[in-house]
Design a protein around this motif. Sequence first.
Motif, PDB file in Angstrom:
ATOM      1  N   ARG A 261       2.911  -5.669   3.345  1.00 36.15           N
ATOM      2  CA  ARG A 261       2.492  -5.218   2.406  1.00 36.15           C
ATOM      3  C   ARG A 261       1.255  -4.192   2.189  1.00 36.15           C
ATOM      4  O   ARG A 261       1.388  -3.543   0.955  1.00 36.15           O
ATOM      5  N   LEU A 262       1.372  -3.326   3.263  1.00 35.24           N
ATOM      6  CA  LEU A 262       1.239  -1.938   3.292  1.00 35.24           C
ATOM      7  C   LEU A 262       1.857  -1.194   2.583  1.00 35.24           C
ATOM      8  O   LEU A 262       1.760   0.069   1.970  1.00 35.24           O
ATOM      9  N   GLU A 263       3.955  -1.495   2.915  1.00 35.45           N
ATOM     10  CA  GLU A 263       4.326  -0.640   2.067  1.00 35.45           C
ATOM     11  C   GLU A 263       3.969  -0.930   0.643  1.00 35.45           C
ATOM     12  O   GLU A 263       4.777   0.246  -0.521  1.00 35.45           O
ATOM     13  N   ALA A 264       4.083  -1.869  -0.127  1.00 35.65           N
ATOM     14  CA  ALA A 264       3.198  -2.798  -1.213  1.00 35.65           C
ATOM     15  C   ALA A 264       2.456  -1.447  -2.090  1.00 35.65           C
ATOM     16  O   ALA A 264       2.243  -0.752  -3.201  1.00 35.65           O
ATOM     17  N   ALA A 265       0.794  -1.568  -0.660  1.00 34.06           N
ATOM     18  CA  ALA A 265       0.245  -1.034  -1.062  1.00 34.06           C
ATOM     19  C   ALA A 265       0.417   0.396  -1.376  1.00 34.06           C
ATOM     20  O   ALA A 265       0.123   1.009  -2.757  1.00 34.06           O
ATOM     21  N   TYR A 285      -4.885  -6.917  -4.678  1.00 30.83           N
ATOM     22  CA  TYR A 285      -3.246  -7.017  -5.130  1.00 30.83           C
ATOM     23  C   TYR A 285      -2.209  -6.926  -4.026  1.00 30.83           C
ATOM     24  O   TYR A 285      -1.575  -8.667  -4.171  1.00 30.83           O
ATOM     25  N   CYS A 286      -2.914  -6.731  -2.962  1.00 30.15           N
ATOM     26  CA  CYS A 286      -1.667  -6.588  -1.631  1.00 30.15           C
ATOM     27  C   CYS A 286      -1.705  -7.807  -0.938  1.00 30.15           C
ATOM     28  O   CYS A 286      -0.928  -7.725  -0.029  1.00 30.15           O
ATOM     29  N   GLY A 287      -2.674  -8.697  -1.423  1.00 30.40           N
ATOM     30  CA  GLY A 287      -3.276  -9.838  -0.362  1.00 30.40           C
ATOM     31  C   GLY A 287      -3.891  -9.215   1.413  1.00 30.40           C
ATOM     32  O   GLY A 287      -3.705 -10.650   1.885  1.00 30.40           O
ATOM     33  N   PHE A 294      -7.839  -3.326   5.350  1.00 30.07           N
ATOM     34  CA  PHE A 294      -6.676  -2.207   4.842  1.00 30.07           C
ATOM     35  C   PHE A 294      -7.035  -1.011   4.685  1.00 30.07           C
ATOM     36  O   PHE A 294      -5.854  -0.257   5.830  1.00 30.07           O
ATOM     37  N   SER A 295      -7.494  -0.276   4.741  1.00 29.12           N
ATOM     38  CA  SER A 295      -7.806   1.168   5.159  1.00 29.12           C
ATOM     39  C   SER A 295      -7.632   1.661   5.816  1.00 29.12           C
ATOM     40  O   SER A 295      -7.015   2.608   6.913  1.00 29.12           O
ATOM     41  N   ASN A 296      -8.753   0.528   7.104  1.00 30.28           N
ATOM     42  CA  ASN A 296      -7.520   0.948   9.276  1.00 30.28           C
ATOM     43  C   ASN A 296      -6.253   0.623   9.281  1.00 30.28           C
ATOM     44  O   ASN A 296      -5.581   1.417   9.843  1.00 30.28           O
TER      45      ASN A 296
END
Length: 322
Positions: A261-265, A285-287, A294-296
């Motif tokens: 998810r992080l790579e997709a973001a 969008y990335c779940g 997400f930011s952390n």
Amino acid sequence: MVGITPAVPVAFSTLGLPERRRVELWESHNAKALIGLRCRTLTAAVLEATEINVQLERVHLARVRGNSHVVERDETLIRRRPADSVALFFSLVGEAFFYHDDGVRTVQPGEMLMCDADRPFMRGFSHGLEELVLKIPRAVFADVTGIDQVARPTVVSFTAGANSVARALAREIGAATRSEDPRPADEAALLQLVAAIAGADRDALSTAHRAAAQTYIDQHLANPALSAPQVAAAVGISPRHLSRVFAEAGTTVPKYVLSRRLEAARTLLEKPAPAMMTIADVAHYCGFTSAAHFSNAFRSHFGERATDVRRRALVSRALPPG
């Protein structure tokens, strides 16, 4: 990443070519890039066909689209242009017939046909086609499966709920041969999936199950409710076995999902198209259900903030070329 081959897809199309030479040029391309075939249209229609080819270190991938036509590989052509390979054809669109000395088969969309490319055959596509192709040198196929000869053609379904390993293989080939944003292919994983489909190498099942699970996860990253039990059910194994499969690779299902998810973001943040999306939009969008989480997680994973990646991408796009 180990196992990833950064091959560049190469596209060929008969569109725009002189109509009288299209069949000839299509045959010439396939003889060099994939498998030598004789081709003819079923009607007076002009051949309209495209092919995306990806040559890896040992195997060849392709995505083929075309209108109605017939292809044939007879003994004369085989002697002149031996492929010395096993071919796997994954039908995506259009019913096809396959005539072989073992009989006639009808292959429906969602079915994979595996055969020896150096045994005579004829394939017909009365309503056109789109298919994925995996060509494996016979020696490589024998090495990974323990099978020296594919005596008879085999048809395997790769639709949802059918053979999860075949479905994962089709997804991997499809991702590597798409016209936009192709994903680099992991040749070792592809061959492990082939071994598992062939049923000859039981030791490959863990790798195959992991590849199938990873493929399913990549397809459902946007679903915030994605869970290990859901992935296990899609692959056809128990959640406990799925955990063991990921543990063998030194990770867990939740860690893998978070990483993907992080790579997709990050990919979205670096692209021009989603520039109007806020950081919260990208996270959703990335779940991710929480923009703060997400930011952390993004900063912990990449060592920089999501806002820094977005700002750098915007500055780069604003700079004049050269």
